[in-house]
Scaffold this active site. Structure first.
Site, PDB file in Angstrom:
ATOM      1  N   TYR A   1       0.845  -1.193   0.000  1.00  0.00           N
ATOM      2  CA  TYR A   1       0.000   0.000   0.000  1.00  0.00           C
ATOM      3  C   TYR A   1       0.881   1.244   0.000  1.00  0.00           C
ATOM      4  O   TYR A   1       1.695   1.453   0.904  1.00  0.00           O
ATOM      5  CB  TYR A   1      -0.896  -0.011   1.223  1.00  0.00           C
ATOM      6  CG  TYR A   1      -2.095   0.895   1.134  1.00  0.00           C
ATOM      7  CD1 TYR A   1      -3.323   0.397   0.710  1.00  0.00           C
ATOM      8  CD2 TYR A   1      -2.021   2.233   1.484  1.00  0.00           C
ATOM      9  CE1 TYR A   1      -4.444   1.218   0.645  1.00  0.00           C
ATOM     10  CE2 TYR A   1      -3.125   3.060   1.418  1.00  0.00           C
ATOM     11  CZ  TYR A   1      -4.338   2.543   0.997  1.00  0.00           C
ATOM     12  OH  TYR A   1      -5.442   3.367   0.935  1.00  0.00           O
TER      13      TYR A   1
ATOM     14  N   TYR B   1      -5.798   5.144  -7.248  1.00  0.00           N
ATOM     15  CA  TYR B   1      -6.004   5.087  -5.797  1.00  0.00           C
ATOM     16  C   TYR B   1      -7.417   4.576  -5.544  1.00  0.00           C
ATOM     17  O   TYR B   1      -8.381   5.317  -5.573  1.00  0.00           O
ATOM     18  CB  TYR B   1      -5.817   6.471  -5.187  1.00  0.00           C
ATOM     19  CG  TYR B   1      -6.035   6.531  -3.689  1.00  0.00           C
ATOM     20  CD1 TYR B   1      -5.343   5.694  -2.823  1.00  0.00           C
ATOM     21  CD2 TYR B   1      -6.931   7.441  -3.132  1.00  0.00           C
ATOM     22  CE1 TYR B   1      -5.531   5.762  -1.456  1.00  0.00           C
ATOM     23  CE2 TYR B   1      -7.133   7.518  -1.767  1.00  0.00           C
ATOM     24  CZ  TYR B   1      -6.425   6.672  -0.934  1.00  0.00           C
ATOM     25  OH  TYR B   1      -6.611   6.743   0.424  1.00  0.00           O
TER      26      TYR B   1
END
Length: 388
Positions: free
Chosen positions: A297, A341
């Site tokens: 991430y 995203y």
């Protein structure tokens, strides 16, 4: 304390389908429409129909409730529906929830999804605005009056301390940005397709919250992503080779807050990631050397380095050199810095593609993939593997 033994979930569920919308800056349609498009695409990929679904999992902060998505997608009766907290920290936990449901027989086919107009609509990067009073929000009262108003400013505190303790410069963060954008440049689905960057580009980008520059911060995206989870047995009879859930875990550290855990003993690590790492290694029986590809991430580059260190790929302060060396393929879709995203859901899809052998940046023989979710918040992670 975290578990000190393997749990019983590993190997009992698999990801059988993945689907996404276009990733854009202005989708021109509702978040519900994006969610339904992604769900249907994932079902098509698995060779399943809406009527096969009996479970749905999503995040809190999602404007498309499970029941509404079921109705709009033509899904019938549900026996399981669930939401997971803490923004991007929930990504891998949605798959964990789905895996728990199918392993327990509560549901047989569960779709996990995330869909939002995160660029053209609300902007997570804009920080705290119009927040309803809550116990969690009260903690922000110790940060906001001093100008720490956005996620970038919160992460900058830990990033500055990391550089100071280990005697490093912001260039170490640039290695993450350059790596992600190199992979994104080859990915037609990525927003930054065809647009690699150099360390010089990183160093020349403007400050956002020192020591974070523009290219240390992920983009904001409109779009949706969904994955289909079912039993490992059923997945073997579907359209694609299954990506087996070898381990799944959630984690929160001591003195945990949502991105403002400044009162811990130190700021140079991510204890919540450490909780997840220990459980993933315990349950899967794997170690860092066994991982073929990692999808980490990357909302902010410094936390990618800290994740590598928490998982044991390298020592404290060595994450930048590890990324620069290129020994482990990381974020082969381009990450959230380069592709989109979607609060980490697109990273799960990339891990599945790697195990199928269909990634645009394919790692030869990839059989084990590590996926992580949002850091600085209570988080989650997965180890996925081929069906061997």
């Amino acid at each position: 304390m975290s578990l000190l033994r393997p749990d019983g979930l590993g190997g009992r569920a698999a990801v059988a389908g993945i689907g996404a919308t276009e990733f854009s800056k202005d989708s021109g349609r509702s978040e519900l429409s994006l969610a339904v498009e992604a769900v249907r695409a994932a079902l098509d990929d698995a060779g399943l129909a809406p009527g096969d679904v009996d479970g749905l999992v999503t995040f809190t902060m999602d404007t498309s409730p499970e029941i509404t998505v079921a109705q709009a997608a033509g899904i019938g009766e549900l026996t399981f529906f669930s939401r997971v907290h803490y923004g991007g920290g929930a990504a891998c936990a949605t798959v964990q929830q789905a895996a728990l449901a199918v392993a327990a027989g509560v549901a047989e086919v569960v779709v996990c999804y995330r869909a939002f107009n995160e660029r053209s609509g609300r902007r997570f990067g804009s920080g705290v605005q119009r927040r309803e009073p809550s116990a969690e929000g009260a903690a922000l009262g110790w940060q906001l009056p001093f100008g720490l108003l956005t996620p970038a400013s919160w992460v900058a505190m830990a990033a500055q301390r990391y550089l100071h303790v280990y005697g490093l410069t912001p260039e170490v963060f640039g290695h993450v940005a350059v790596t992600d954008r190199r992979y994104a440049a080859n990915n037609p689905a990525a927003y930054f397709h065809g647009k690699p960057i150099t360390l010089a580009d990183h160093a020349a980008s403007r400050w956002i919250a020192e020591p974070l520059r523009l290219l240390d911060c992920c983009q904001e995206t409109d779009g949706g992503q969904a994955v289909v989870v079912t039993t490992a047995e059923r997945a073997r009879d579907l359209r694609h080779p299954p990506a087996v859930v070898l381990a799944a875990a959630q984690g929160a550290g001591r003195r945990q807050e949502a991105m403002t855990s400044f009162y811990r003993d130190g700021l140079t690590g991510l204890p919540e990631t450490g909780v997840v790492a220990r459980q993933l290694w315990q349950t899967s029986g794997l170690r860092p050397a066994d991982v073929d590809v990692a999808v980490l991430y990357d909302h902010f580059t410094p936390f990618v380095l800290m994740q590598l260190e928490e998982f044991g790929f390298c020592g404290p302060g060595e994450g930048g050199d590890f990324v620069a060396a290129g020994a482990l393929p990381i974020n082969t879709h381009g990450g959230q810095l380069g592709e989109a995203y979607l609060h980490g859901m697109n990273g799960i899809a990339e891990a599945v593609r790697q195990l199928r052998g269909t990634s645009v940046n394919q790692v030869p023989g990839a059989a084990r993939a590590l996926v992580t979710a949002g850091t600085g918040v209570p988080t989650s992670g997965l180890v996925l593997g081929t069906d061997t």
